[in-house]
Design a protein around this motif. Sequence first.
Motif, short mmCIF file in Angstrom:
data_model
loop_
_atom_site.label_atom_id
_atom_site.label_comp_id
_atom_site.label_asym_id
_atom_site.label_seq_id
_atom_site.Cartn_x
_atom_site.Cartn_y
_atom_site.Cartn_z
N GLY A 87 7.01 -1.61 -1.82
CA GLY A 87 6.12 -1.10 -0.79
C GLY A 87 4.75 -0.71 -1.30
O GLY A 87 3.93 -0.23 -0.55
N CYS B 55 -4.67 -2.19 4.77
CA CYS B 55 -4.26 -2.71 6.07
C CYS B 55 -5.07 -3.93 6.49
O CYS B 55 -4.81 -4.51 7.55
N ALA C 54 -3.45 2.18 10.96
CA ALA C 54 -2.31 2.75 10.26
C ALA C 54 -1.93 4.08 10.88
O ALA C 54 -2.74 4.74 11.53
N SER C 55 -0.69 4.46 10.64
CA SER C 55 -0.19 5.76 11.07
C SER C 55 -0.09 6.63 9.83
O SER C 55 0.62 6.30 8.88
N VAL D 157 0.66 10.09 3.19
CA VAL D 157 1.21 8.75 3.34
C VAL D 157 0.61 8.08 4.57
O VAL D 157 0.35 8.74 5.57
N ARG E 161 1.19 4.23 6.85
CA ARG E 161 1.90 2.96 7.01
C ARG E 161 1.07 2.07 7.93
O ARG E 161 0.78 2.44 9.07
N CYS E 162 0.70 0.90 7.43
CA CYS E 162 -0.12 -0.04 8.19
C CYS E 162 0.66 -0.59 9.38
O CYS E 162 1.83 -0.97 9.25
N SER E 163 0.00 -0.64 10.52
CA SER E 163 0.60 -1.22 11.72
C SER E 163 0.68 -2.73 11.54
O SER E 163 -0.21 -3.34 10.96
N GLY F 238 3.52 -3.03 8.02
CA GLY F 238 4.43 -2.01 7.50
C GLY F 238 4.13 -1.59 6.07
O GLY F 238 4.91 -0.87 5.45
N THR F 239 2.99 -2.02 5.54
CA THR F 239 2.61 -1.67 4.17
C THR F 239 2.46 -0.16 4.05
O THR F 239 1.83 0.48 4.89
N LEU F 240 3.03 0.40 2.99
CA LEU F 240 2.99 1.84 2.77
C LEU F 240 2.00 2.15 1.65
O LEU F 240 2.06 1.54 0.59
N THR G 259 -0.06 5.55 -0.42
CA THR G 259 -0.01 7.00 -0.62
C THR G 259 -1.21 7.46 -1.42
O THR G 259 -1.83 6.69 -2.15
#
Length: 173
Positions: free
Chosen positions: A25, A51, A57-58, A98, A100-102, A105-107, A109
């Motif tokens: 990830g 992203c 991203a969230s 953290v 997470r790309c919409s 799903g790339t994470l 940090t």
Amino acid sequence: MRTGRPLTAAAFAVALTGLAIAPAGAAQGGLEVYPATTAPGARVTVDTTACGPQGTASGDASAVGAGTFTLAPRGTDTDSAGSFTVPPSAQPGTYEIVARCSGTGTLVTGDLIVSLAGAGSPGAQMPRGHIETGVGGALGPDPVQTAAGVAALAVAAAGGTWLLHRRARGEGI
């Protein structure tokens, strides 16, 4: 019995496997936190290029008590940015932020250091010691250094096998 070649092949297989290992990830670009050191109650901005262009991203800053936030594209740049406020009740320490790309799903940090005083202020207290975030483990913080270590071990194993093979055949060292 000839064991030199299978051992050498196994050592090189281990080396090649080690070179392919990367943290699951993990993404290029990471999550940049500005300012990296701040005081409780301050506004913090984060951005990432992981992203892609026009990516969203969230974000999650619940480790420091700030909850979730959204990262959105910044104009024509290739990065996404967002912000949150560090709660006034936040304790000094290092916190993992953290995102997470919409879509992908790339994470990604990044670390935020909360100090009793802002960075550079007289009496600012910087946290010290190891941070137990659950990330790292056997791979360590740098996959390039890990790969170099695995390659060095493979070369040492291959050299040792070659010397043992020569000794077994009576050729000496």
